[in-house]
Enzyme design. Structure first.
Site, short mmCIF file in Angstrom:
data_model
loop_
_atom_site.label_atom_id
_atom_site.label_comp_id
_atom_site.label_asym_id
_atom_site.label_seq_id
_atom_site.Cartn_x
_atom_site.Cartn_y
_atom_site.Cartn_z
N ARG A 198 0.82 -1.20 0.00
CA ARG A 198 0.00 0.00 0.00
C ARG A 198 0.87 1.27 0.00
O ARG A 198 1.75 1.41 -0.81
CB ARG A 198 -0.98 -0.04 1.18
CG ARG A 198 -2.09 -1.08 1.00
CD ARG A 198 -3.12 -1.00 2.08
NE ARG A 198 -4.31 -1.80 1.78
CZ ARG A 198 -5.34 -1.94 2.61
NH1 ARG A 198 -5.32 -1.33 3.79
NH2 ARG A 198 -6.38 -2.66 2.26
N SER A 199 0.62 2.19 0.92
CA SER A 199 1.29 3.49 0.86
C SER A 199 2.76 3.46 1.23
O SER A 199 3.45 4.48 1.07
CB SER A 199 0.56 4.51 1.74
OG SER A 199 -0.60 4.96 1.10
N ALA A 200 3.26 2.33 1.69
CA ALA A 200 4.72 2.24 1.84
C ALA A 200 5.39 2.41 0.48
O ALA A 200 6.58 2.73 0.40
CB ALA A 200 5.11 0.90 2.46
N LYS A 237 4.91 4.86 -1.41
CA LYS A 237 5.21 6.29 -1.59
C LYS A 237 6.67 6.60 -1.31
O LYS A 237 7.26 7.48 -1.94
CB LYS A 237 4.30 7.13 -0.70
CG LYS A 237 2.83 7.16 -1.13
CD LYS A 237 2.02 8.06 -0.22
CE LYS A 237 0.60 8.28 -0.74
NZ LYS A 237 -0.27 7.10 -0.57
N TYR A 294 -2.58 14.85 3.27
CA TYR A 294 -2.10 13.60 2.68
C TYR A 294 -2.75 13.33 1.33
O TYR A 294 -3.98 13.22 1.22
CB TYR A 294 -2.40 12.47 3.65
CG TYR A 294 -1.79 11.14 3.31
CD1 TYR A 294 -0.44 11.00 3.08
CD2 TYR A 294 -2.58 9.99 3.27
CE1 TYR A 294 0.12 9.77 2.81
CE2 TYR A 294 -2.04 8.75 3.01
CZ TYR A 294 -0.68 8.65 2.77
OH TYR A 294 -0.14 7.41 2.51
#
Length: 405
Positions: free
Chosen positions: A82-84, A86, A172
């Site tokens: 997921r957002s890891a 980014k 965010y």
């Protein structure tokens, strides 16, 4: 590295270096007390692996129609983080800056002229990385199929009017970060961000991570899904603060709209999602791959090449946004593309930088201690930034590193 003593109630594979036994115990307790189904953890110190653990099942549950129990987690099992993702995407922009190909203080429109529309002509490149661009939402959300089309996503964010004046506040960019970073990289390099990551980051770091999963790697990726911690074993479940809960429940809020920029949410176990280029949310990595990536940002890994020059590391972790987050509602701290140590996302120490994945994964580096950390799981929670399982592991690493080496 030692495989340690037997773990009560769970079969933990792998090994830890002397002094890191508390990390192994915390990892096992995630299964016995916090509802973990399948997970892996890797930690590097000064470029050498000191923790390499995995346990549970590759899939959070049996695949539909399989008729068999889930396969065991193996050393090379990978998961959606997921957002890891980014943090990996941020490294692309910072490396391009390091090479003199991208000016972080230049307007985005200097590279991507169409982005100047609707009042965004003063948006700077670093605003994208620090979540200050003002476009965390789309007035018309994209379907999963539309979101997987980089050109269509880029046109959507380029046409979007900002919800605050770019650069004046932060919030965010949960989904739109995909097209903001992906299109900027394409404009600068002429190639998709996934290909650049594979050649310039994953290969030199020796890291098993992908944005846009190749078909031949599909067999190593487990199925993800929601899990809850058992109240009887793990204590009371964490409840969000009323203001946070209200923001997620209100379809008009920036919070709800930011996460709903893709509607409905994609099937994270589907081949189409895994193969897409969504550098905000669909990266796939092993725990070792995530940890090696962060280790390579701050030093040489097993004698290999360091990715970030020391000056770039300092850029990454220098605070650019702090305080109440217009989207997440809580207070957040961001450097350039990375969450920084704070109450919303506790990391190892004041100088740490990294990125969580909503409800699970976490990767970060702590240059002051030489630690790089990668945790992946197949069970997602409702938390956004501070998953209790990841935090238990961080605390254990902090305990281990506080002792004499």
């Amino acid at each position: 590295m030692s495989d340690g003593s037997a773990d009560v109630g769970v079969d933990v594979s792998g090994a830890v270096a002397e002094g890191f036994e508390p990390v192994r115990r915390a990892f096992a307790e995630n299964f016995t007390a916090r509802g973990e189904r399948g997970a892996a953890l890797a930690v590097y110190r000064d470029g050498h692996k000191v923790v390499d653990l995995w346990a549970g099942t590759r899939d959070v549950d049996a695949a539909p129609g399989a008729g068999e129990p889930p396969a065991p987690w193996e050393q090379g099992t990978a998961q959606v983080v997921r957002s890891a993702t980014k943090g990996i995407a941020a490294a692309v922009l910072l490396l391009l800056h390091q090479r003199g190909e991208l000016d972080l203080d230049a307007p985005v429109g200097a590279y991507w002229p169409e982005f100047k529309a609707a009042g965004k002509e003063r948006t700077l490149v670093w605003h994208l990385l620090a979540h200050r661009a003002g476009v965390p939402v789309l007035d018309r959300p994209l379907t999963p199929a539309e979101a997987a089309d980089p050109a269509l996503g880029a046109r959507a964010v380029a046409a979007q009017a900002p919800v605050w004046e770019p650069g004046t506040d932060h919030g965010y960019h949960a989904q739109t970060y995909s097209w903001l970073t992906g299109e900027l990289v394409r404009r600068v390099t002429g190639e998709p961000i996934g290909a650049w990551i594979a050649r310039e980051i994953a290969a030199p770091a020796g890291a098993r991570l992908w944005v846009g999963l190749p078909g031949h790697e599909a067999g190593r990726v487990g199925r993800v899904g929601p899990v809850e911690a058992p109240e009887s074993a793990g204590g009371p479940r964490l409840r969000p603060k009323p203001a946070v809960a209200e923001a997620y429940a209100d379809p008009r809020s920036l919070t709800r709209r930011a996460f709903a920029a893709i509607t409905p949410l994609p099937d994270e176990n589907g081949d189409a999602f895994r193969a897409a280029l969504l550098p905000a949310s669909n990266g796939i990595a092993t725990a070792d791959g995530l940890a090696r990536f962060y280790a390579a940002l701050i030093g040489e890994v097993d004698g290999g090449r360091r990715l970030f020059a020391p000056e770039t590391t300092e850029l990454a972790r220098a605070e650019r946004s702090a305080g109440p987050d217009r989207v997440l509602v809580v207070g957040t701290r961001f450097g350039l593309g990375y969450m920084l140590h704070g109450s919303a996302s506790p990391l190892l120490g004041p100088g740490s930088f990294g990125h969580p994945g909503r409800g699970g994964a976490l990767g970060f580096a702590d240059p002051d201690s030489g630690i790089a950390f990668g945790y992946v799981t197949n069970g997602f929670r409702t938390s956004v930034t501070a998953d209790p399982r990841a935090q238990a592991l961080v605390r254990a690493v902090r305990t281990a590193t506080a002792r004499p080496a």
